[in-house]
Enzyme design. Structure first.
Site, PDB file in Angstrom:
ATOM      1  N   ASP A   1       7.916  42.641  -8.936  1.00  0.00           N
ATOM      2  CA  ASP A   1       7.981  44.066  -8.600  1.00  0.00           C
ATOM      3  C   ASP A   1       6.648  44.700  -8.970  1.00  0.00           C
ATOM      4  OD1 ASP A   1       8.773  46.588  -7.940  1.00  0.00           O
ATOM      5  OD2 ASP A   1      10.522  46.639  -9.256  1.00  0.00           O
TER       6      ASP A   1
ATOM      7  N   ASP B   1       7.005  46.445  -1.854  1.00  0.00           N
ATOM      8  CA  ASP B   1       6.389  46.128  -3.144  1.00  0.00           C
ATOM      9  C   ASP B   1       7.209  45.191  -4.031  1.00  0.00           C
ATOM     10  OD1 ASP B   1       8.421  47.927  -3.642  1.00  0.00           O
ATOM     11  OD2 ASP B   1       7.329  49.010  -5.189  1.00  0.00           O
ATOM     12  N   GLU B   2       8.192  44.491  -3.471  1.00  0.00           N
ATOM     13  CA  GLU B   2       8.945  43.549  -4.301  1.00  0.00           C
ATOM     14  C   GLU B   2       9.480  42.396  -3.468  1.00  0.00           C
ATOM     15  OE1 GLU B   2      12.758  44.848  -5.903  1.00  0.00           O
ATOM     16  OE2 GLU B   2      12.631  46.657  -4.664  1.00  0.00           O
TER      17      GLU B   2
END
Length: 477
Positions: free
Chosen positions: A13, A108-109
């Site tokens: 993350d 973003d993860e």
């Protein structure tokens, strides 16, 4: 004795991703409370730095509330999705250089399951995660938190424990010690409503749920979802890591305990649903061209209306305004049992705020335009945020968003100055910079990029012909 584990799943993350991208490309902002999101009166926080979180700010908070919490030191910026997407692609290139299969959860993860970690120890897994984190930092300059566990859920919880910018490894043998005391809301599928139901059974922690009787689990969470969540609480999560199909539609909807009967209730329901869909849209990393409103009458008949915008948008204000123009007045339409807002027509090309289109709805009764938005909403008995893809998604309760006839409306270009705060600009002598403030015919520009370090601020006349708008990607150099 060295203990090895047969399976290790990693969850990566990127820390405060939007704000970290701003601090990376605008070095003056490093160490400062940065708020990214809507800068208008109804804007919300799309992302915030850890310095802002220290003041109690979080994503999806109204921007005016976040600004009050932080005070005059707050730096408020519109989002620059083109920059975030480029950096996201670089992050995922690093992932794919390390593992063949990457399950992207959002911009973003992601989940990874390295084959070389099968049968590895905690120490070996930690070292692998540290190398991955270092590779991301070297390639992008951005911080990342990495969690590792025996399944997706445990890796996700571990990455939360690793924040910010760290590594946490939760071995199966340590579940009782580390996971059981955590709030039950840490588990996927346990939202506010489910958490409230579990609390009625005295279930507060993951350990409480793991020890819960199967019949009580089914009664609290349902016979379909309940056993699956309880199984994860008890340490069994064998869901595979796999490539996900790209989302085609994102929606959020709520079913109400009593029907909506006023325009104000409808406006408030639209606001909440649009906000939930907007959060998922930002996590997806693309812009939406089509907005759809779905309503179900008290007789269970369903109606949908949609409209398509000239360009893709990530603006909550735009999505909410369009959705409100599409939503019916229950006085004419009839009582409403369910209301949802969806976005589709997801596109990679996003035009920055200067080129955003502002929706101007047709003339409608004042209450329907939101003057009565403070009408109290009935309790929500069912809520869902769905992502529809070409392939079947794991999330329960998915449904495609139907498209109906477009609404009739007019469009105009939003009125704003030539150089709004946060805009990227370029000067032939000083290079790439960004607008730190403007007004009274003057523009203050900070000239800096990712590679320059903190830059010097200079002030120009707003009509200076040498100063011009620039591509935000120039800040990446």
């Amino acid at each position: 004795m060295t203990v090895r584990q047969d399976r290790w799943v990693l969850h990566v993350d990127m820390d405060a991703f939007f704000a970290s991208c701003e601090q990376l490309t605008r070095p003056t902002l490093r160490g400062r409370p940065v708020l990214v999101g809507g800068v208008g009166g109804r804007g919300v926080v799309a992302g915030c730095s850890y310095e802002a979180r220290d003041h109690g700010v979080h994503s999806a908070m109204p921007m005016h509330q976040a600004r009050r919490l932080v005070g005059p030191s707050a730096v408020v910026l519109p989002n620059r999705m083109s920059v975030y997407r480029v950096l996201s692609r670089r992050v995922f290139e690093v992932f794919r250089a390390h593992v063949p299969v990457v399950e992207q959860v959002s911009v973003d993860e992601a989940f990874l399951e390295p084959t070389e970690l099968r049968g590895s120890t905690v120490e070996d897994t930690r070292a692998w995660a540290e190398r991955l984190r270092a590779a991301v930092r070297e390639a992008t300059g951005l911080p990342a938190s990495v969690g590792a566990g025996a399944g997706k859920q445990y890796a996700k919880i571990a990455s939360d424990l690793a924040k910010p910018d760290g590594v946490a490894v939760v071995a199966r043998r340590d579940h009782a010690e580390i996971l059981d005391p955590l709030p039950v809301r840490k588990l996927w599928g346990v939202g506010p409503v489910a958490g409230e139901r579990l609390a009625q059974f005295g279930v507060v922690t993951i350990g409480d749920l793991a020890a819960m009787d199967d019949d009580d689990v089914a009664q609290a969470l349902g016979r379909t979802v309940g056993p699956a969540i309880a199984r994860i609480a008890r340490g069994y999560d064998d869901r595979p890591v796999h490539e996900r199909a790209e989302a085609k539609q994102i929606s959020a909807e709520s079913t109400f305990a009593t029907d909506l009967t006023t325009a104000g209730q409808v406006a408030e329901a639209v606001r909440r649903a649009a906000g939930a869909a907007h959060r998922r849209l930002l996590a997806d990393g693309r812009a939406a061209r089509t907005v759809t409103v779905k309503v179900r009458r008290s007789d269970f008949s369903v109606s949908t209306r949609s409209t398509t915008l000239p360009v893709g948008t990530t603006s909550l204000e735009t999505i909410d305004a369009v959705a409100r123009s599409l939503a019916p007045d229950p006085v004419d339409f009839g009582a409403i049992r369910l209301l949802g807002v969806g976005v589709s027509g997801l596109v990679e090309v996003h035009q920055d705020a200067l080129f955003e289109q502002e929706f101007v709805p047709d003339a409608r009764p004042a209450a329907e335009s939101g003057d009565a938005a403070d009408d109290e909403l009935p309790d929500i008995v069912g809520v869902g945020t769905t992502v529809t893809t070409d392939a079947h998604d794991e999330a329960a309760g998915e449904s495609a968003v139907e498209e109906g006839p477009p609404a009739i409306g007019t469009w105009r270009r939003a009125e704003e100055g030539r150089f709004p705060t946060g805009a990227d600009v370029r000067h032939p002598e000083f290079g790439h910079g960004w607008v730190q403030g403007s007004g009274h015919g003057r523009v203050s520009v900070r000239f800096e990029t990712r590679t320059t370090g903190p830059g010097r601020m200079r002030t120009f006349a707003e009509d200076d012909p040498a100063l011009e708008r620039a591509d935000p990607l120039g800040s990446l150099e």
